[in-house]
Design a protein around this motif. Structure first.
Motif, short mmCIF file in Angstrom:
data_model
loop_
_atom_site.label_atom_id
_atom_site.label_comp_id
_atom_site.label_asym_id
_atom_site.label_seq_id
_atom_site.Cartn_x
_atom_site.Cartn_y
_atom_site.Cartn_z
N ASP A 1 0.84 -1.19 0.00
CA ASP A 1 0.00 0.00 0.00
C ASP A 1 0.87 1.23 0.00
OD1 ASP A 1 -2.11 1.70 0.18
OD2 ASP A 1 -2.27 1.58 2.36
N ASN A 2 1.05 1.80 -1.17
CA ASN A 2 1.92 2.95 -1.31
C ASN A 2 1.14 4.23 -1.54
OD1 ASN A 2 4.16 1.25 -1.14
ND2 ASN A 2 4.00 0.78 -3.31
N GLY A 3 -0.16 4.13 -1.51
CA GLY A 3 -0.96 5.30 -1.83
C GLY A 3 -1.40 6.08 -0.63
N GLY A 4 -1.00 5.66 0.56
CA GLY A 4 -1.32 6.42 1.74
C GLY A 4 -2.56 5.92 2.44
N GLY A 5 -3.35 5.03 1.82
CA GLY A 5 -4.55 4.51 2.43
C GLY A 5 -4.24 3.32 3.30
N SER A 6 -5.22 2.86 4.05
CA SER A 6 -5.04 1.70 4.90
C SER A 6 -5.07 0.44 4.10
CB SER A 6 -6.14 1.67 5.97
OG SER A 6 -7.40 1.50 5.37
N SER A 7 -4.45 -0.62 4.61
CA SER A 7 -4.44 -1.89 3.89
C SER A 7 -5.83 -2.47 3.83
CB SER A 7 -3.48 -2.86 4.58
OG SER A 7 -3.89 -3.07 5.93
N GLU A 8 -6.67 -2.20 4.85
CA GLU A 8 -8.04 -2.72 4.82
C GLU A 8 -8.83 -2.11 3.67
OE1 GLU A 8 -6.20 -3.33 8.63
OE2 GLU A 8 -6.57 -1.51 7.47
N ALA A 9 -8.65 -0.79 3.46
CA ALA A 9 -9.36 -0.14 2.36
C ALA A 9 -8.86 -0.62 1.02
CB ALA A 9 -9.20 1.39 2.48
N ALA A 10 -7.55 -0.83 0.93
CA ALA A 10 -6.98 -1.28 -0.33
C ALA A 10 -7.39 -2.71 -0.66
CB ALA A 10 -5.46 -1.17 -0.28
N ALA A 11 -7.72 -3.49 0.37
CA ALA A 11 -8.06 -4.88 0.14
C ALA A 11 -9.47 -5.06 -0.39
CB ALA A 11 -7.89 -5.68 1.44
N GLN A 12 -10.30 -4.02 -0.30
CA GLN A 12 -11.67 -4.12 -0.78
C GLN A 12 -11.67 -4.19 -2.31
OE1 GLN A 12 -14.44 -4.52 1.03
NE2 GLN A 12 -13.17 -4.54 2.87
N PRO A 13 -12.36 -5.17 -2.90
CA PRO A 13 -12.42 -5.25 -4.37
C PRO A 13 -13.07 -4.00 -4.96
CG PRO A 13 -13.18 -7.30 -3.37
CD PRO A 13 -13.05 -6.30 -2.26
N LEU A 14 -12.54 -3.55 -6.08
CA LEU A 14 -13.07 -2.37 -6.74
C LEU A 14 -14.30 -2.73 -7.58
CD1 LEU A 14 -9.78 -0.66 -7.98
CD2 LEU A 14 -11.13 -0.06 -5.98
N GLU A 15 -15.21 -1.79 -7.69
CA GLU A 15 -16.38 -1.97 -8.55
C GLU A 15 -16.12 -1.21 -9.85
OE1 GLU A 15 -21.20 -1.04 -8.65
OE2 GLU A 15 -20.03 -0.65 -6.84
N TRP A 16 -15.84 -1.95 -10.89
CA TRP A 16 -15.46 -1.34 -12.15
C TRP A 16 -16.69 -0.98 -12.96
CZ3 TRP A 16 -10.59 0.16 -13.13
CH2 TRP A 16 -9.59 -0.38 -12.34
N LYS A 17 -16.62 0.19 -13.61
CA LYS A 17 -17.73 0.69 -14.42
C LYS A 17 -17.21 1.12 -15.79
CE LYS A 17 -20.19 2.44 -10.35
NZ LYS A 17 -20.74 3.65 -9.69
N PHE A 18 -18.08 1.01 -16.77
CA PHE A 18 -17.73 1.43 -18.13
C PHE A 18 -17.68 2.95 -18.19
CE2 PHE A 18 -19.42 3.05 -22.18
CZ PHE A 18 -18.45 2.59 -23.05
N SER A 19 -16.66 3.47 -18.88
CA SER A 19 -16.51 4.91 -19.02
C SER A 19 -16.71 5.37 -20.46
CB SER A 19 -15.12 5.35 -18.53
OG SER A 19 -14.90 6.71 -18.75
N GLN A 20 -15.87 4.87 -21.37
CA GLN A 20 -15.93 5.32 -22.76
C GLN A 20 -15.47 4.21 -23.69
OE1 GLN A 20 -13.37 8.90 -21.75
NE2 GLN A 20 -14.57 9.79 -23.40
N VAL A 21 -15.83 4.37 -24.95
CA VAL A 21 -15.30 3.49 -25.99
C VAL A 21 -15.06 4.32 -27.24
CG1 VAL A 21 -17.62 2.80 -26.75
CG2 VAL A 21 -15.64 1.37 -27.31
N PHE A 22 -13.94 4.08 -27.90
CA PHE A 22 -13.61 4.73 -29.16
C PHE A 22 -13.45 3.65 -30.22
CE2 PHE A 22 -12.03 7.52 -25.81
CZ PHE A 22 -12.51 8.75 -26.21
N GLY A 23 -14.09 3.86 -31.36
CA GLY A 23 -13.97 2.90 -32.46
C GLY A 23 -14.72 1.61 -32.23
N GLU A 24 -15.88 1.70 -31.59
CA GLU A 24 -16.64 0.48 -31.31
C GLU A 24 -17.17 -0.14 -32.60
OE1 GLU A 24 -20.15 -1.02 -28.26
OE2 GLU A 24 -20.20 1.02 -29.07
N ARG A 25 -17.08 -1.44 -32.69
CA ARG A 25 -17.57 -2.15 -33.86
C ARG A 25 -19.07 -2.35 -33.77
NH1 ARG A 25 -14.56 -7.65 -34.35
NH2 ARG A 25 -14.74 -7.53 -32.10
N THR A 26 -19.73 -2.29 -34.91
CA THR A 26 -21.14 -2.65 -34.96
C THR A 26 -21.25 -4.15 -35.20
OG1 THR A 26 -21.19 -2.20 -37.35
CG2 THR A 26 -21.78 -0.40 -35.86
N ALA A 27 -22.43 -4.71 -34.94
CA ALA A 27 -22.63 -6.15 -35.08
C ALA A 27 -22.36 -6.58 -36.52
CB ALA A 27 -24.05 -6.52 -34.68
N GLY A 28 -21.48 -7.56 -36.67
CA GLY A 28 -21.17 -8.09 -37.98
C GLY A 28 -20.17 -7.28 -38.77
#
Length: 539
Positions: free
Chosen positions: A2-29
Motif C-alpha cells: 500500500d503505497n498510496g497512503g490509504g489503509s491496507s483494509e481499504a486497499a483490500a476491498q475489491p473495486l467496482e469497475w464501471k464502463f466509461s468510454q469506448v472509441f472505435g466500437e464495432r457494430t454487429a457483424g
C-alpha cells in the motif's frame, strides 16, 4: 503493498469497475481491417494524454477533458466532489502516420508498419513528445498547436465565384448591382463560361484583394546603383482563423537493430532511452539519432548455441543507472550501467525454480516472459508469462513474492493452443499507480484485475464491452500472503476449473485476445484495446 497512503483494509476491498468510454466500437457483424487493430497503448506521466498505435502504422492521441479549469466556486465544489461524481474522460485529439511499410533489399525482408511500442517523453512549451517504433525504426514525434492564417474580406459571394472552389474566408460583402459595361464572358474571359448562370452576366465591377501595405523601404548600394527593395505584407485581410495540431518527426533512430525491436523505454534522466531486440539492448541519447551504444549483447559466437532471447526491457523509474530485461526462459535480469560499459553481467537474477517432475514439452514456451513493468516506486517488478502474473521484489531474488493464475484453466488445452499458435500470444501487464493492484488481458476480450495489497484476495474478471461485469468469472486466486512478512516463494495454485469455459458455460474465443492495456498513473482507470476498439473503465 500500500503505497498510496490509504489503509491496507481499504486497499483490500475489491473495486467496482464501471464502463466509461469506448472509441472505435464495432457494430454487429462489422469486419475489422487488419490495419485498424490496436497494437500499443500508453498513458503519459500525468495521465492527461493517452496514445495508441495500430498495425497500420498510425498513432492516435487522446486528451483528458474532465480536468479543465472552469474557474470560480463551481470549480472548488467540483474538486470536493471529484471522487464521487467524476471520472477520467478523454476525447480524440489528433492522429498521424508514424511509420510506413518498407522493404530491406539487402535481406529481402518486408518491414511492417505496425507500431510495437509507444513511450511518452517530457513535454516542453505546451508541445507533446513521444517515441514510437516498429520492428526496425524508432521515431521521436513532436505534437504542437499551430495557428493557420487565412485571407478574408473578399467582395465576391462564394456562391457566385468563378471556378470550382469556394472563396476562402467568412467575411464577404454583397455583389454590386452595377457591372462593367465590357465585362461580359467572352472568349478571352478565362474561368467562366457564357452559359454559366452562376456568374453575373455583366461581370464584376471591382474585386477587392488583400490590402498590400509597404512596411519598409531598403536601399542597397552594391555597385553604386540603387536597388530598391520593397518589403510588403498583407494586412487587415489576413487573420488567424483556426488552430491546428501538427505532428512533426524530430528524430529518426534507425539502422541499429538486426532483429525486431520489442521494447523501448525512457530513462528518468529525461535524456536517454533504450531499445531492445531479441539479442541486443542499445542506449540512445534523444538528441543524437545516428549513434547508439550497445549495452547488452546475448548473441553467442555460434547461433546454434542460442538458448534464450530478450523479450522485454525497461528502465528503473527513478534510478537512471538501472534497468531490467526479461528472457524467453522466464528469467529477469537487473543490471547496473555503472558496473561496466557492456552490461552482459547482471547484478541480480530473478527466476522461479521448476517443481520436480513438472517439466514437459510446453514448459519453456509458457515460461517465456512477454512483458515486464516496474512499480511506480521502483521496488517491485511485475512480469507476465503465458499462464501467470508474477510480482517480484528487487531486494529478494529467491522467487516471486506473489503469483496470480491467469490461464490455469487452459492447461489441459495446451496442445490445441500450440496447434493454432495461440500459445505464442504476448500479453502485456500493468500496475496501479499505488502498486496495490495489477492487471492483464486474456481471451474473449477479457482482462483480469488482482489485488496485491496486504490481506487482499481480490480477483476480478471483466469483459471489454459496455457491460464489463457481464461475463465475470469467479476463479480462485492464489493464497494471500502479506508482502511485509515473506520468507519464501508463493506456491502455484491450480484452479478447480480444468475446461476452457467461463462461469456461464461460454467457450473462450481465442481469436478475440486482449493483449494491450494500460493503467492510469494516479487513478483507478484502465484503458484496454480489444481489436480496433479502445475501451476505458474506472472504479
Amino acid at each position: 503493498m500500500d503505497n498510496g497512503g490509504g489503509s491496507s483494509e481499504a486497499a483490500a476491498q475489491p473495486l467496482e469497475w464501471k464502463f466509461s468510454q469506448v472509441f472505435g466500437e464495432r457494430t454487429a457483424g462489422e469486419e475489422v481491417q487488419e490495419v485498424d487493430i490496436i497494437s500499443a497503448i500508453e498513458f503519459d506521466k500525468s495521465g492527461d494524454h493517452l496514445a495508441t498505435g495500430d498495425r497500420g502504422g498510425r498513432v492516435v492521441l487522446f486528451e483528458r477533458t474532465d480536468t479543465r479549469d472552469n474557474g470560480g466556486q463551481q470549480r472548488d465544489l467540483e474538486m470536493m466532489d471529484y471522487s464521487m461524481s467524476r471520472h477520467p474522460e478523454f476525447r480524440y485529439k489528433t492522429e498521424f502516420q508514424s511509420h510506413e511499410p518498407e522493404f530491406d533489399y539487402l535481406k529481402s525482408l518486408e518491414i511492417e508498419e505496425k507500431i510495437n511500442k509507444i513511450r511518452w517523453c517530457q513535454s516542453a512549451n505546451s508541445a507533446l513528445y513521444l517515441l514510437s517504433t516498429n520492428d526496425k525504426t524508432i521515431k521521436l514525434w513532436k505534437v504542437q498547436e499551430k495557428k493557420v492564417k487565412k485571407v478574408f474580406d473578399w467582395n465576391v459571394h462564394p456562391e457566385k465565384a468563378a471556378g470550382n472552389g469556394p472563396i476562402f474566408g467568412s467575411h464577404v460583402s454583397a455583389i454590386p448591382k452595377s457591372f462593367m459595361a465590357n465585362g461580359g464572358c467572352g472568349e478571352r474571359n478565362f474561368g467562366c463560361a457564357s452559359n454559366d448562370s452562376s456568374f453575373p452576366p455583366g461581370g464584376v465591377s471591382s474585386l477587392r484583394l488583400p490590402v498590400v501595405v509597404v512596411l519598409n523601404l531598403i536601399f542597397f548600394f552594391p555597385t553604386s546603383i540603387a536597388i530598391i527593395v520593397l518589403v510588403i505584407n498583407c494586412r487587415h485581410n489576413v487573420t488567424s482563423q483556426e488552430t491546428n495540431l501538427v505532428a512533426g518527426c524530430r528524430r529518426i533512430y534507425a539502422h541499429a537493430h538486426d532483429y525486431h525491436i520489442n521494447s523501448i523505454s525512457n530513462n528518468s534522466d529525461g535524456e536517454t532511452f533504450i531499445s531492445a531486440d531479441d539479442l541486443r539492448i542499445n542506449l540512445w541519447n534523444l538528441e543524437i539519432s545516428n549513434q547508439s551504444f550497445n549495452i547488452v549483447d546475448v548473441k553467442p559466437a555460434n547461433m546454434e548455441d542460442l538458448t534464450e532471447v530478450i523479450t522485454s526491457a525497461e528502465f528503473h523509474p527513478t534510478h537512471c543507472n538501472m534497468l531490467a530485461y526479461s528472457s524467453s526462459k522466464g528469467s529477469i535480469r537487473l543490471i547496473d550501467m555503472r558496473q561496466s560499459a557492456l552490461c552482459d553481467t547482471h547484478s541480480k537474477l530473478f527466476e522461479e525454480q521448476e517443481a520436480p517432475g513438472s517439466r514437459s514439452f510446453f514448459t519453456e514456451i509458457i515460461a517465456s516472459i512477454s512483458d515486464i513493468k516496474f512499480a511506480r516506486n521502483g521496488r517491485h517488478i511485475l512480469s507476465r508469462d503465458y499462464m501467470t502474473l508474477k510480482l517480484w521484489d528487487i531486494n529478494m531474488d529467491s522467487g516471486p513474492v506473489a503469483t496470480f493464475q491467469v490461464h490455469e484453466h487452459l492447461r489441459p488445452k495446451l496442445c490445441d493452443l500450440y496447434e493454432n499458435d495461440s500459445i505464442f500470444d504476448k500479453f502485456e501487464c500493468c500496475l496501479s499507480g499505488d502498486g496495490g493492484r495489477v492487471a492483464t488481458g486474456s481471451y474473449s476480450n477479457l482482462f483480469r484485475v488482482f489485488g496485491c495489497s496486504e490481506g487482499s484476495a481480490e480477483s476480478t474478471t471483466l469483459e471489454a464491452s459496455k457491460n464489463p461485469m457481464r461475463r465475470q468469472v469467479q476463479t480462485p486466486s492464489r493464497p494471500s500472503r502479506p508482502l511485509g512478512s515473506l520468507s519464501g516463494v508463493v506456491r502455484r495454485v491450480k484452479g478447480a476449473d480444468n475446461s476452457a469455459l467461463d462461469a456461464n458455460g461460454n467457450a473462450f474465443d481465442f481469436s478475440m485476445k486482449l493483449l494491450h492495456l494500460a493503467w492510469h498513473p494516479s487513478e483507478n482507470s484502465i484503458a484496454c484495446a480489444a481489436s480496433n476498439s479502445l475501451y476505458m473503465y474506472y472504479a
